[in-house]
Design a protein around this motif. Structure first.
Motif, mmCIF file in Angstrom:
data_model
loop_
_atom_site.group_PDB
_atom_site.id
_atom_site.type_symbol
_atom_site.label_atom_id
_atom_site.label_comp_id
_atom_site.label_asym_id
_atom_site.label_seq_id
_atom_site.Cartn_x
_atom_site.Cartn_y
_atom_site.Cartn_z
ATOM 1 N N PHE A 751 52.425 4.349 36.007
ATOM 2 C CA PHE A 751 51.455 5.397 35.717
ATOM 3 C C PHE A 751 51.045 6.048 37.034
ATOM 4 O O PHE A 751 51.184 5.440 38.111
ATOM 5 C CB PHE A 751 50.220 4.793 35.044
ATOM 6 N N ALA A 752 50.546 7.251 36.971
ATOM 7 C CA ALA A 752 50.063 7.943 38.170
ATOM 8 C C ALA A 752 48.742 8.631 37.859
ATOM 9 O O ALA A 752 48.561 9.182 36.768
ATOM 10 C CB ALA A 752 51.089 8.968 38.659
ATOM 11 N N LEU A 753 47.825 8.563 38.805
ATOM 12 C CA LEU A 753 46.528 9.219 38.683
ATOM 13 C C LEU A 753 46.403 10.230 39.817
ATOM 14 O O LEU A 753 46.428 9.854 40.995
ATOM 15 C CB LEU A 753 45.387 8.202 38.772
ATOM 16 N N ASP A 754 46.299 11.496 39.482
ATOM 17 C CA ASP A 754 46.138 12.553 40.479
ATOM 18 C C ASP A 754 44.662 12.899 40.569
ATOM 19 O O ASP A 754 44.088 13.443 39.630
ATOM 20 C CB ASP A 754 46.958 13.788 40.091
ATOM 21 N N LEU A 755 44.039 12.576 41.680
ATOM 22 C CA LEU A 755 42.607 12.806 41.845
ATOM 23 C C LEU A 755 42.293 14.235 42.259
ATOM 24 O O LEU A 755 41.148 14.671 42.143
ATOM 25 C CB LEU A 755 42.036 11.826 42.867
ATOM 26 N N MET A 756 43.296 14.977 42.730
ATOM 27 C CA MET A 756 43.083 16.356 43.160
ATOM 28 C C MET A 756 43.410 17.372 42.065
ATOM 29 O O MET A 756 42.876 18.465 42.046
ATOM 30 C CB MET A 756 43.940 16.651 44.397
ATOM 31 N N ASN A 757 44.288 17.005 41.155
ATOM 32 C CA ASN A 757 44.731 17.948 40.140
ATOM 33 C C ASN A 757 44.703 17.262 38.781
ATOM 34 O O ASN A 757 45.628 16.541 38.409
ATOM 35 C CB ASN A 757 46.147 18.443 40.462
ATOM 36 N N SER A 758 43.637 17.478 38.029
ATOM 37 C CA SER A 758 43.478 16.803 36.740
ATOM 38 C C SER A 758 44.529 17.240 35.733
ATOM 39 O O SER A 758 44.874 16.483 34.819
ATOM 40 C CB SER A 758 42.082 17.072 36.173
ATOM 41 N N THR A 759 45.071 18.460 35.886
ATOM 42 C CA THR A 759 46.075 18.938 34.931
ATOM 43 C C THR A 759 47.385 18.174 35.067
ATOM 44 O O THR A 759 48.214 18.197 34.154
ATOM 45 C CB THR A 759 46.337 20.441 35.130
ATOM 46 N N ALA A 760 47.577 17.510 36.200
ATOM 47 C CA ALA A 760 48.800 16.728 36.396
ATOM 48 C C ALA A 760 48.709 15.358 35.745
ATOM 49 O O ALA A 760 49.706 14.640 35.653
ATOM 50 C CB ALA A 760 49.088 16.570 37.895
ATOM 51 N N ASN A 761 47.517 14.982 35.286
ATOM 52 C CA ASN A 761 47.340 13.669 34.669
ATOM 53 C C ASN A 761 47.739 13.701 33.203
ATOM 54 O O ASN A 761 47.760 14.752 32.558
ATOM 55 C CB ASN A 761 45.885 13.208 34.806
ATOM 56 N N TYR A 762 48.038 12.547 32.674
ATOM 57 C CA TYR A 762 48.387 12.412 31.273
ATOM 58 C C TYR A 762 47.620 11.217 30.724
ATOM 59 O O TYR A 762 47.148 10.354 31.463
ATOM 60 C CB TYR A 762 49.896 12.217 31.085
ATOM 61 N N THR A 763 47.475 11.158 29.424
ATOM 62 C CA THR A 763 46.698 10.084 28.808
ATOM 63 C C THR A 763 47.568 8.945 28.301
ATOM 64 O O THR A 763 47.065 7.861 28.037
ATOM 65 C CB THR A 763 45.855 10.625 27.642
ATOM 66 N N ASP A 764 48.871 9.205 28.142
ATOM 67 C CA ASP A 764 49.752 8.127 27.719
ATOM 68 C C ASP A 764 51.154 8.380 28.263
ATOM 69 O O ASP A 764 51.542 9.522 28.543
ATOM 70 C CB ASP A 764 49.783 8.000 26.189
ATOM 71 N N ARG A 765 51.882 7.289 28.407
ATOM 72 C CA ARG A 765 53.234 7.385 28.974
ATOM 73 C C ARG A 765 54.047 6.195 28.499
ATOM 74 O O ARG A 765 53.528 5.092 28.357
ATOM 75 C CB ARG A 765 53.168 7.389 30.507
ATOM 76 N N GLU A 766 55.327 6.431 28.239
ATOM 77 C CA GLU A 766 56.231 5.354 27.879
ATOM 78 C C GLU A 766 57.221 5.127 29.015
ATOM 79 O O GLU A 766 57.774 6.075 29.574
ATOM 80 C CB GLU A 766 56.991 5.688 26.593
ATOM 81 N N VAL A 767 57.403 3.855 29.356
ATOM 82 C CA VAL A 767 58.311 3.482 30.437
ATOM 83 C C VAL A 767 59.272 2.438 29.909
ATOM 84 O O VAL A 767 58.854 1.445 29.293
ATOM 85 C CB VAL A 767 57.540 2.906 31.647
ATOM 86 N N LYS A 768 60.560 2.641 30.125
ATOM 87 C CA LYS A 768 61.570 1.661 29.748
ATOM 88 C C LYS A 768 61.947 0.845 30.978
ATOM 89 O O LYS A 768 62.299 1.398 32.016
ATOM 90 C CB LYS A 768 62.801 2.349 29.159
ATOM 91 N N VAL A 769 61.850 -0.468 30.826
ATOM 92 C CA VAL A 769 62.134 -1.376 31.941
ATOM 93 C C VAL A 769 63.355 -2.208 31.583
ATOM 94 O O VAL A 769 63.373 -2.878 30.542
ATOM 95 C CB VAL A 769 60.933 -2.297 32.231
ATOM 96 N N ARG A 770 64.349 -2.177 32.446
ATOM 97 C CA ARG A 770 65.584 -2.936 32.199
ATOM 98 C C ARG A 770 65.420 -4.369 32.684
ATOM 99 O O ARG A 770 65.003 -4.615 33.823
ATOM 100 C CB ARG A 770 66.774 -2.275 32.892
ATOM 101 N N VAL A 771 65.752 -5.308 31.832
ATOM 102 C CA VAL A 771 65.670 -6.726 32.180
ATOM 103 C C VAL A 771 66.895 -7.098 32.997
ATOM 104 O O VAL A 771 68.030 -6.870 32.576
ATOM 105 C CB VAL A 771 65.604 -7.596 30.905
ATOM 106 N N ASN A 772 66.693 -7.634 34.211
ATOM 107 C CA ASN A 772 67.843 -8.033 35.032
ATOM 108 C C ASN A 772 67.991 -9.548 35.155
ATOM 109 O O ASN A 772 68.926 -10.041 35.772
ATOM 110 C CB ASN A 772 67.783 -7.396 36.428
ATOM 111 N N THR A 773 67.039 -10.300 34.570
ATOM 112 C CA THR A 773 67.139 -11.761 34.526
ATOM 113 C C THR A 773 66.608 -12.231 33.183
ATOM 114 O O THR A 773 65.493 -11.874 32.791
ATOM 115 C CB THR A 773 66.322 -12.422 35.652
#
Length: 849
Positions: A751-773
């Motif tokens: 996730f990322a929080l932009d403190l200077m530009n509120s329009t760059a922020n989002y309220t939800d995000r999906e991230v796919k993480v590949r299992v390597n072990t």
């Protein structure tokens, strides 16, 4: 019937009811209008009274007026809180909850007031009720997790998961009961496990006491679930307040307790046992009558303890308790003399707080080096009341330790062995798999000392105020004794203004380092030792100043440049405002240093913090007029973010975004929103952006520290469902570099929080993480990359970071195979983040951070 009519007669009562309805409606209408006018004029007390009248007379308006009523309630109770009218505050909430008994927002707010006032048990009840009313209410969830840490400390989970510890207690209790100890008192029963062990062993009478209301209620539930509610009497008392026959009918033959902390005596076991021997226990066995029956004599489990220690070198310990950096961000730190943490092991100290800190030595970053062989510091017999009473009056004992390894003397690491009886012992040593941490004792030394093989370290052992104190008093080399604290440095706290003048005079006339010393919290010292963070800030601030100076020169070519206003609202002690002020001096333009371009404001509140900043300013050639303390300029300390002047805006605002424990600070985004409104064109918030990184990990350690794992570790007793109600899914103060865990994936951006530009922020995000072990995902570990600007950033997961990391622990581990993908759904609500994990669309678990 000539007078008959189909219309009903209008009785006198009916006409009166109509008139009353009309009067009521008029009163409701006028009161509602008055409430709204009072809100406009910020007369919240009167508005609250009007709303009470309206909603009691016209309950049908509750839905319509709910939001306005809440707003009025919260504003008025905040005002009452600031005025100290606590009873009026509670009366308002009682009236509000009579009107809105199932309003989770009002219930949660009441809990917040209770928590701030120290009523943690009552606050927990309100947060729990709010969650029952609305399980997805993020504020209530965050509040409940916070109060749960107070009510049920995390060591309860570790202790209950320690099967070895529980089993040895069980064996010792069983042996004592079978040997004739028929009546048992469990002091500080916690969940009741030791009392239940006594009952299972066949004790005829079992009693227990518990001071904490939360733990007392939890123990009652546990006893009931295990079918022992009628056979074990538990009282909600401190053992020191128990009386015979009021609380228990007779003296008991056995006391079992584990009222020991990592420092052995820190939970008051000495006072507890002295009182027990005098008032609750049968007399000890008479040595002249060795055949006396155990049921007629008293004894204690544990029977005694032995304390061990070793001198160590440890960089991690050093950087949290002693200033190691000579300069940060271009500031020479020598102007403040010595800086120490408040932990002092000196026997003659006036402070009665714990003279040590606790660490799990096996998890310290960089490890530690033993400089001596382990030594025995103390033996204590808990079954000897004369020895217990004489402990604090013992003469100081001196030990001479031979140095076997060259290194820096940083601390004495201390642990103990608990002798439950002759056959069963528990060790808290650093090499043991135990639920206890070890102790660190620091000497109040004037310098860092390196010891060599053949040197001797003189250690003083004493017990004051029932605290065990070990202190490195001197180093003996070649027959010469070097005292480590023979001259106590002057501590600037009592009269900072007078001390400042003296210290500044010393700076002007003496080229040596001043003899003053300051106390900072260990977290503040660790921050000050983080040179990478301060140097990165210096570069980012310098870049901003160059840009702003260029802009001002192009706009004000014929006039003196307007000041650049910088505000630092960091928590605790911070030198960032001073770094900014120093950068404001530009000696390149004239042969003499020009007046400071930067007008810096610090929000430090403590007087000795302000004194330190003034000394540092003087020592680094920064004009005193360019550094001011912002809280002296604002009327309300809670409204720190304000304009620097009526017609001015800030050029830079420094926010403290990440807590040392590894969490985002509460209300960060709200503060950033307000800060943006107070910035001039081209101004900047530091940091400007925060990126959250994380990875999938498998860690049995995190599971054991977060929740009780079934009935096996608790000897078959049903305890887990009750104490796990207080499980907090987010584990903080982690060092991922030393945590026993397996990394199941690479690090990814969550996730990322932009403190200077509120329009760059989002309220939800999906991230796919590949299992390597392949393995079981038990937690999602996370940390932050703090971007001060587009070029300068620091990680909270670096070798020099003073920040710790954190992890979201899953209630049910997810079994994964290499090559699979785990989907993380991340949502942001205010400054609270929640994560939902999904694998193959089979599992979904939501955790709040």
């Amino acid at each position: 019937m000539p007078n008959a009519t189909t219309r009903p007669k209008r009785t006198r009562r009916h006409r009166r009811a109509q008139r009353e309805d009309a009067v009521r409606n008029e009163l409701v209408s006028r009161s509602l209008e008055s409430a709204q006018q009072c809100l406009f004029s910020q007369d919240y007390g009167t508005a609250f009274v009007h709303y009470l009248l309206v909603l009691n007379l016209a309950p049908a308006l509750k839905d319509f007026a709910n939001e306005s009523f809440r707003f009025t309630l919260f504003k008025w109770t905040d005002e009452l809180d600031s005025l100290g009218r606590i009873q009026d505050l509670f009366n308002c909430y009682e009236q509000a909850m009579e009107l809105f008994p199932v309003d989770e927002v009002i219930v949660n707010s009441m809990g917040e007031h209770l928590f701030r006032m120290g009523f943690r048990d009552e606050a927990a009840g309100h947060f729990y009720k709010a969650l029952k009313l609305r399980p997805d209410f993020p504020e209530a969830k965050e509040n409940f997790y916070r109060v749960a840490n107070w009510l049920v400390e995390r060591w309860h989970f570790l202790m209950l998961n320690d099967h070895g510890r529980n089993h040895k207690y069980q064996l010792a209790i069983k042996k004592a009961v079978e040997g004739g100890c028929s009546s048992v008192l469990d002091i500080g029963t916690g969940t009741g496990i030791l009392g239940m062990c006594a009952k299972m062993a066949g004790a005829a009478e079992v009693y227990a006491c518990e001071l904490s209301k939360t733990m007392y209620e939890l123990a009652c539930e546990v006893l009931s679930a295990n079918g022992m509610a009628d056979s074990i009497k538990i009282v909600h008392l401190k053992s020191l307040d128990m009386k015979i026959p009021k609380d228990i009918p007779n003296r008991v033959s056995l006391v079992v307790t584990e009222t020991v902390d990592a420092g052995l005596f820190g939970e008051g076991i000495i006072e507890t046992l002295i009182h027990a021997w005098k008032h609750l226990l049968l007399p000890p066995p008479n040595t002249q009558q060795p055949l006396s029956s155990p049921s007629q004599t008293g004894r204690v489990i544990p029977a005694g303890a032995t304390v061990f220690g070793v001198a160590v070198q440890c960089r991690e310990i050093r950087r949290q308790h002693r200033l190691c950096a000579s300069s940060v961000g271009g500031l020479d730190l020598s102007a403040v003399g010595q800086i120490y943490s408040p932990v002092s092991c000196l026997a003659d100290t006036e402070d009665s707080t714990e003279p040590y800190t606790t660490e799990r030595l096996s998890r310290l970053r960089g490890g530690y080096i033993q400089l001596t062989q382990p030594f025995t510091a103390l033996d204590i017999d808990f079954n000897n009341v004369q020895e217990l009473e004489g402990l604090c009056s013992r003469e100081m004992m001196q030990l001479r330790l031979c140095v076997t390894q060259e290194g820096v003397l940083d601390a004495l690491a201390v642990w103990f062995q608990l002798h439950l009886d002759q056959d069963n012992h528990l060790s808290t040593g650093p090499q043991e798999d135990t639920c206890w941490e070890q102790l660190d004792y620091f000497s109040f030394m004037l310098a860092t000392y390196t010891v060599k093989c053949g040197d001797e370290i003189l250690v003083e052992v004493s017990c004051k105020d029932s605290y065990l104190r070990l202190c490195c008093a001197a180093i003996i080399r070649d027959g010469h004794t070097f005292r480590l604290y023979n001259v106590t440095p002057k501590i600037l706290t009592a009269n900072p203004e007078a001390e400042l003048c003296s210290a500044l005079a010393g700076l002007q006339t003496n080229q040596e380092k001043p003899s003053c010393a300051f106390m900072l919290e260990s977290a503040e010292i660790a921050l000050l030792n983080n040179t990478a963070y301060h140097n990165s800030f210096q570069r980012a601030m310098s870049k901003l100043l160059v840009s702003l100076k260029s802009t001002r020169r192009s706009q004000q070519s014929d006039t003196e440049l307007d000041p650049i206003y910088v505000l630092d609202v960091s928590e605790g002690f911070s030198v960032l405002s001073l770094i900014a002020a120093q950068l404001g001096f530009d000696p390149s333009e004239d042969k003499q240093i020009s007046p400071g371009l930067v007008q810096a404001y610090s929000s430090v509140e403590k007087e000795h913090h302000q004194t330190m900043l003034r000394l540092l300013a003087k020592g680094n050639g920064v004009l005193e007029s360019t550094l001011e303390f912002w809280l002296s300029h604002v009327e309300d300390d809670s409204a720190v973010l304000q304009r620097p002047a009526t017609e001015k805006l800030w050029s830079a605002i420094i926010l403290d975004c990440i807590e040392t424990c590894g969490l985002i600070r509460q209300k960060l985004l709200e503060k950033a929103t307000l800060a943006r409104c107070l910035l001039e064109d081209g101004g900047q918030i530091f940091p400007e952006r925060i990126v959250i990184h994380g990875m999938l990990v498998e860690s049995d350690t995190l599971l054991r520290e977060s929740a009780v794992q079934g009935t096996e570790p608790t000897l078959g007793f049903n305890i887990a469902p009750f104490i796990n109600q207080f499980t907090v899914p987010v584990h903080v103060f982690l060092d991922l570099s030393t945590l026993e865990c397996t990394h199941l994936s690479e690090a990814v951006e969550l996730f990322a929080l932009d403190l200077m530009n509120s329009t760059a922020n989002y309220t939800d995000r999906e991230v796919k993480v590949r299992v390597n072990t392949s393995g079981k995902v038990t937690a999602i570990a996370f940390w932050y990359q703090i971007h001060l600007d587009s070029e300068q950033s620091v990680s909270t997961f670096s070798e020099d970071s003073h920040w710790k990391q954190a992890a979201v622990v899953l209630q049910q581990p997810l079994t994964v195979s290499r090559g699979e993908w785990v989907k993380l759904s991340i949502q942001l609500h205010k400054s609270s983040i929640s994560i939902t994990t999904t694998i193959k669309q089979k599992y979904s678990i939501q955790i709040s951070m």
